[in-house]
Design an enzyme around this catalytic site. Structure first.
Site, PDB file in Angstrom:
ATOM      1  N   LYS A  13      50.708  62.636   9.573  1.00  0.00           N
ATOM      2  CA  LYS A  13      49.808  61.466   9.656  1.00  0.00           C
ATOM      3  C   LYS A  13      50.605  60.155   9.691  1.00  0.00           C
ATOM      4  O   LYS A  13      50.348  59.289  10.524  1.00  0.00           O
ATOM      5  CB  LYS A  13      48.837  61.445   8.457  1.00  0.00           C
ATOM      6  CG  LYS A  13      47.942  62.683   8.379  1.00  0.00           C
ATOM      7  CD  LYS A  13      46.967  62.609   7.230  1.00  0.00           C
ATOM      8  CE  LYS A  13      47.614  62.591   5.851  1.00  0.00           C
ATOM      9  NZ  LYS A  13      48.392  63.807   5.512  1.00  0.00           N
ATOM     10  N   ARG A  88      39.461  60.390   1.581  1.00  0.00           N
ATOM     11  CA  ARG A  88      39.880  61.727   1.190  1.00  0.00           C
ATOM     12  C   ARG A  88      38.820  62.449   0.371  1.00  0.00           C
ATOM     13  O   ARG A  88      39.041  63.593  -0.026  1.00  0.00           O
ATOM     14  CB  ARG A  88      41.125  61.607   0.321  1.00  0.00           C
ATOM     15  CG  ARG A  88      42.413  62.047   0.994  1.00  0.00           C
ATOM     16  CD  ARG A  88      43.522  61.537   0.118  1.00  0.00           C
ATOM     17  NE  ARG A  88      44.698  62.298   0.127  1.00  0.00           N
ATOM     18  CZ  ARG A  88      45.845  61.892   0.670  1.00  0.00           C
ATOM     19  NH1 ARG A  88      45.894  60.759   1.334  1.00  0.00           N
ATOM     20  NH2 ARG A  88      46.911  62.613   0.544  1.00  0.00           N
ATOM     21  N   ARG A 127      61.779  66.390   3.838  1.00  0.00           N
ATOM     22  CA  ARG A 127      61.482  65.009   4.232  1.00  0.00           C
ATOM     23  C   ARG A 127      62.258  64.024   3.364  1.00  0.00           C
ATOM     24  O   ARG A 127      62.491  64.254   2.185  1.00  0.00           O
ATOM     25  CB  ARG A 127      59.979  64.743   4.074  1.00  0.00           C
ATOM     26  CG  ARG A 127      59.632  63.272   4.241  1.00  0.00           C
ATOM     27  CD  ARG A 127      58.155  63.030   4.360  1.00  0.00           C
ATOM     28  NE  ARG A 127      57.411  63.365   3.162  1.00  0.00           N
ATOM     29  CZ  ARG A 127      56.106  63.191   3.045  1.00  0.00           C
ATOM     30  NH1 ARG A 127      55.411  62.713   4.059  1.00  0.00           N
ATOM     31  NH2 ARG A 127      55.487  63.518   1.936  1.00  0.00           N
ATOM     32  N   ARG A 160      60.508  62.147  -2.080  1.00  0.00           N
ATOM     33  CA  ARG A 160      59.344  61.821  -2.915  1.00  0.00           C
ATOM     34  C   ARG A 160      59.198  62.805  -4.072  1.00  0.00           C
ATOM     35  O   ARG A 160      59.461  63.988  -3.924  1.00  0.00           O
ATOM     36  CB  ARG A 160      58.064  61.854  -2.050  1.00  0.00           C
ATOM     37  CG  ARG A 160      57.762  60.529  -1.421  1.00  0.00           C
ATOM     38  CD  ARG A 160      56.671  60.562  -0.386  1.00  0.00           C
ATOM     39  NE  ARG A 160      55.453  61.263  -0.751  1.00  0.00           N
ATOM     40  CZ  ARG A 160      54.374  61.309   0.022  1.00  0.00           C
ATOM     41  NH1 ARG A 160      54.355  60.688   1.176  1.00  0.00           N
ATOM     42  NH2 ARG A 160      53.301  61.974  -0.350  1.00  0.00           N
ATOM     43  N   ARG A 171      49.031  70.104  -3.656  1.00  0.00           N
ATOM     44  CA  ARG A 171      48.427  69.088  -2.774  1.00  0.00           C
ATOM     45  C   ARG A 171      47.631  69.755  -1.645  1.00  0.00           C
ATOM     46  O   ARG A 171      46.573  69.269  -1.249  1.00  0.00           O
ATOM     47  CB  ARG A 171      49.513  68.178  -2.194  1.00  0.00           C
ATOM     48  CG  ARG A 171      50.065  67.199  -3.232  1.00  0.00           C
ATOM     49  CD  ARG A 171      51.414  66.628  -2.820  1.00  0.00           C
ATOM     50  NE  ARG A 171      51.386  65.920  -1.568  1.00  0.00           N
ATOM     51  CZ  ARG A 171      52.468  65.670  -0.827  1.00  0.00           C
ATOM     52  NH1 ARG A 171      53.661  66.084  -1.239  1.00  0.00           N
ATOM     53  NH2 ARG A 171      52.364  65.015   0.296  1.00  0.00           N
TER      54      ARG A 171
HETATM   55  P1  AP5 Z   1      54.645  62.725   7.672  1.00  0.00           P
HETATM   56  O1  AP5 Z   1      54.310  61.947   8.891  1.00  0.00           O
HETATM   57  O2  AP5 Z   1      55.323  62.020   6.554  1.00  0.00           O
HETATM   58  O3  AP5 Z   1      53.342  63.527   7.153  1.00  0.00           O
HETATM   59  P2  AP5 Z   1      52.046  63.048   6.406  1.00  0.00           P
HETATM   60  O4  AP5 Z   1      50.892  63.801   6.964  1.00  0.00           O
HETATM   61  O5  AP5 Z   1      51.951  61.556   6.416  1.00  0.00           O
HETATM   62  O6  AP5 Z   1      52.381  63.603   4.971  1.00  0.00           O
HETATM   63  P3  AP5 Z   1      52.154  62.990   3.528  1.00  0.00           P
HETATM   64  O7  AP5 Z   1      52.833  63.937   2.590  1.00  0.00           O
HETATM   65  O8  AP5 Z   1      52.608  61.559   3.474  1.00  0.00           O
HETATM   66  O9  AP5 Z   1      50.634  63.070   3.402  1.00  0.00           O
HETATM   67  P4  AP5 Z   1      49.818  63.040   2.122  1.00  0.00           P
HETATM   68  O10 AP5 Z   1      48.475  62.863   2.702  1.00  0.00           O
HETATM   69  O11 AP5 Z   1      49.971  64.174   1.204  1.00  0.00           O
HETATM   70  O12 AP5 Z   1      50.482  61.827   1.312  1.00  0.00           O
HETATM   71  P5  AP5 Z   1      49.992  60.361   1.009  1.00  0.00           P
HETATM   72  O13 AP5 Z   1      51.202  59.512   0.984  1.00  0.00           O
HETATM   73  O14 AP5 Z   1      48.840  59.973   1.859  1.00  0.00           O
HETATM   74  O15 AP5 Z   1      55.525  63.972   8.138  1.00  0.00           O
HETATM   75  C1  AP5 Z   1      56.042  64.885   7.190  1.00  0.00           C
HETATM   76  C2  AP5 Z   1      57.465  65.288   7.595  1.00  0.00           C
HETATM   77  O16 AP5 Z   1      57.417  66.017   8.811  1.00  0.00           O
HETATM   78  C3  AP5 Z   1      58.407  64.089   7.848  1.00  0.00           C
HETATM   79  O17 AP5 Z   1      59.695  64.463   7.413  1.00  0.00           O
HETATM   80  C4  AP5 Z   1      58.381  63.923   9.378  1.00  0.00           C
HETATM   81  O18 AP5 Z   1      59.601  63.373   9.865  1.00  0.00           O
HETATM   82  C5  AP5 Z   1      58.193  65.375   9.822  1.00  0.00           C
HETATM   83  N1  AP5 Z   1      57.407  65.500  11.055  1.00  0.00           N
HETATM   84  C6  AP5 Z   1      56.260  64.830  11.389  1.00  0.00           C
HETATM   85  N2  AP5 Z   1      55.820  65.230  12.593  1.00  0.00           N
HETATM   86  C7  AP5 Z   1      56.694  66.187  13.033  1.00  0.00           C
HETATM   87  C8  AP5 Z   1      56.783  66.992  14.218  1.00  0.00           C
HETATM   88  N3  AP5 Z   1      55.869  66.903  15.209  1.00  0.00           N
HETATM   89  N4  AP5 Z   1      57.812  67.855  14.305  1.00  0.00           N
HETATM   90  C9  AP5 Z   1      58.744  67.965  13.318  1.00  0.00           C
HETATM   91  N5  AP5 Z   1      58.723  67.232  12.174  1.00  0.00           N
HETATM   92  C10 AP5 Z   1      57.710  66.355  12.038  1.00  0.00           C
HETATM   93  O19 AP5 Z   1      49.401  60.543  -0.473  1.00  0.00           O
HETATM   94  C11 AP5 Z   1      50.256  60.785  -1.568  1.00  0.00           C
HETATM   95  C12 AP5 Z   1      49.435  60.767  -2.837  1.00  0.00           C
HETATM   96  O20 AP5 Z   1      48.814  59.467  -3.004  1.00  0.00           O
HETATM   97  C13 AP5 Z   1      48.255  61.762  -2.893  1.00  0.00           C
HETATM   98  O21 AP5 Z   1      48.667  63.045  -3.316  1.00  0.00           O
HETATM   99  C14 AP5 Z   1      47.356  61.061  -3.924  1.00  0.00           C
HETATM  100  O22 AP5 Z   1      47.845  61.241  -5.241  1.00  0.00           O
HETATM  101  C15 AP5 Z   1      47.508  59.592  -3.579  1.00  0.00           C
HETATM  102  N6  AP5 Z   1      46.522  59.163  -2.579  1.00  0.00           N
HETATM  103  C16 AP5 Z   1      46.784  58.675  -1.337  1.00  0.00           C
HETATM  104  N7  AP5 Z   1      45.629  58.408  -0.698  1.00  0.00           N
HETATM  105  C17 AP5 Z   1      44.626  58.732  -1.533  1.00  0.00           C
HETATM  106  C18 AP5 Z   1      43.222  58.715  -1.420  1.00  0.00           C
HETATM  107  N8  AP5 Z   1      42.612  58.277  -0.298  1.00  0.00           N
HETATM  108  N9  AP5 Z   1      42.492  59.132  -2.486  1.00  0.00           N
HETATM  109  C19 AP5 Z   1      43.070  59.530  -3.632  1.00  0.00           C
HETATM  110  N10 AP5 Z   1      44.420  59.601  -3.787  1.00  0.00           N
HETATM  111  C20 AP5 Z   1      45.181  59.208  -2.744  1.00  0.00           C
END
Ligand code: AP5
Length: 217
Positions: A13, A88, A127, A160, A171
């Site tokens: 994402k 979410r 990552r 992270r 997660r």
């Molecule tokens: P990346 O693009 O970083 O993936 P992502 O989907 O953004 O993964 P996240 O782990 O950031 O998502 P998340 O939803 O768990 O975390 P968030 O920060 O929102 O890609 C991942 C890896 O793959 C990278 O190394 C990238 O280089 C690689 N990659 C990407 N595409 C690729 C491809 N095509 N081929 C090869 N490699 C590739 O949330 C974190 C925490 O915050 C949550 O757990 C929660 O505690 C809190 N939080 C955030 N939002 C909310 C909400 N709305 N409500 C409640 N709590 C929330």
């Protein structure tokens, strides 16, 4: 235009939201990035969120909703926004709809990045993130030019807290239980598009643009 980018942790994402926002001329708002910035700045929002995030649990809805509505009310979001990681839960989706309706807007598209669990685990455990601008890297698929240093801003790269295997599995479970049900709400409104998130990053970006009915630029 308001685009919601969905998909499990590690689906790509963050990687794709930046590209999509740039392509469409929209702002990019990522709830996880906003929390990590607040933690780094030592604010009370950061202190409230940190424990939940480290455990791989969702931050309570009222905290997230307040933060996101304030952010998308700023001038850079006036033309539209790509939302990454929000909503979410059903309560978050309802709060978003209410806020958008009040501005004469709506969610125009929800894009779901579909990636198998084994791929997600491999992506997240290898990552690295920039401490300064939060750009994501992968040690094999998208390494920085200089080890440990962000190509974009020169910041330090780190792993992270929530990217250890056990927390990633938790997660994924939280996503399946609390976030995946939202997909059917967007499907019922006929605004959900499911896109494969595997393959080259640029290919995935093209699929997303096409899913929005936009051609190659
Ligand atoms: P990346 O693009 O970083 O993936 P992502 O989907 O953004 O993964 P996240 O782990 O950031 O998502 P998340 O939803 O768990 O975390 P968030 O920060 O929102 O890609 C991942 C890896 O793959 C990278 O190394 C990238 O280089 C690689 N990659 C990407 N595409 C690729 C491809 N095509 N081929 C090869 N490699 C590739 O949330 C974190 C925490 O915050 C949550 O757990 C929660 O505690 C809190 N939080 C955030 N939002 C909310 C909400 N709305 N409500 C409640 N709590 C929330």
């Amino acid at each position: 235009m308001v685009v919601v980018l969905m998909g499990p942790p590690g689906a790509g994402k963050g990687t794709q939201a930046v590209r999509l926002a740039e392509r469409l001329g929209l702002a990019h708002v990522a709830s996880g990035d906003l929390f990590r910035e607040a933690i780094a700045a030592g604010t009370s929002l950061g202190r409230q969120a940190k424990g939940y995030m480290d455990r791989g649990e969702l931050v309570p809805d009222d905290i997230v909703v307040r933060m996101i509505l304030e952010r998308i009310g700023r001038p850079d979001c006036a033309a539209g926004v790509v939302l990454d990681g929000f909503p979410r839960t059903e309560a978050q989706a309802e709060a978003l709809d209410r806020a958008l309706v009040a501005q004469g807007k709506q969610v125009n598209a929800a894009l779901e990045l579909d990636v198998p669990e084994a791929v997600v685990l491999e992506r997240l455990t290898r990552r690295r993130i920039c401490r300064n601008c939060q750009a994501p890297y992968h040690m094999e698929y998208s390494p920085p030019a200089q080890e440990g240093v962000c190509d974009r801003c020169g910041g330090d790269l780190y792993q992270r807290e929530d990217d250890g295997e056990a927390t990633v599995r938790h997660r994924l479970q939280v996503y399946a239980e609390q976030t995946a049900p939202l997909l059917s709400c967007y499907r019922q409104r006929s605004i959900l598009r499911r896109v494969s998130g595997t393959g080259e990053m640029d290919e995935v970006a093209e699929r997303l643009v096409r899913a929005l009915g936009r051609g190659a630029a």
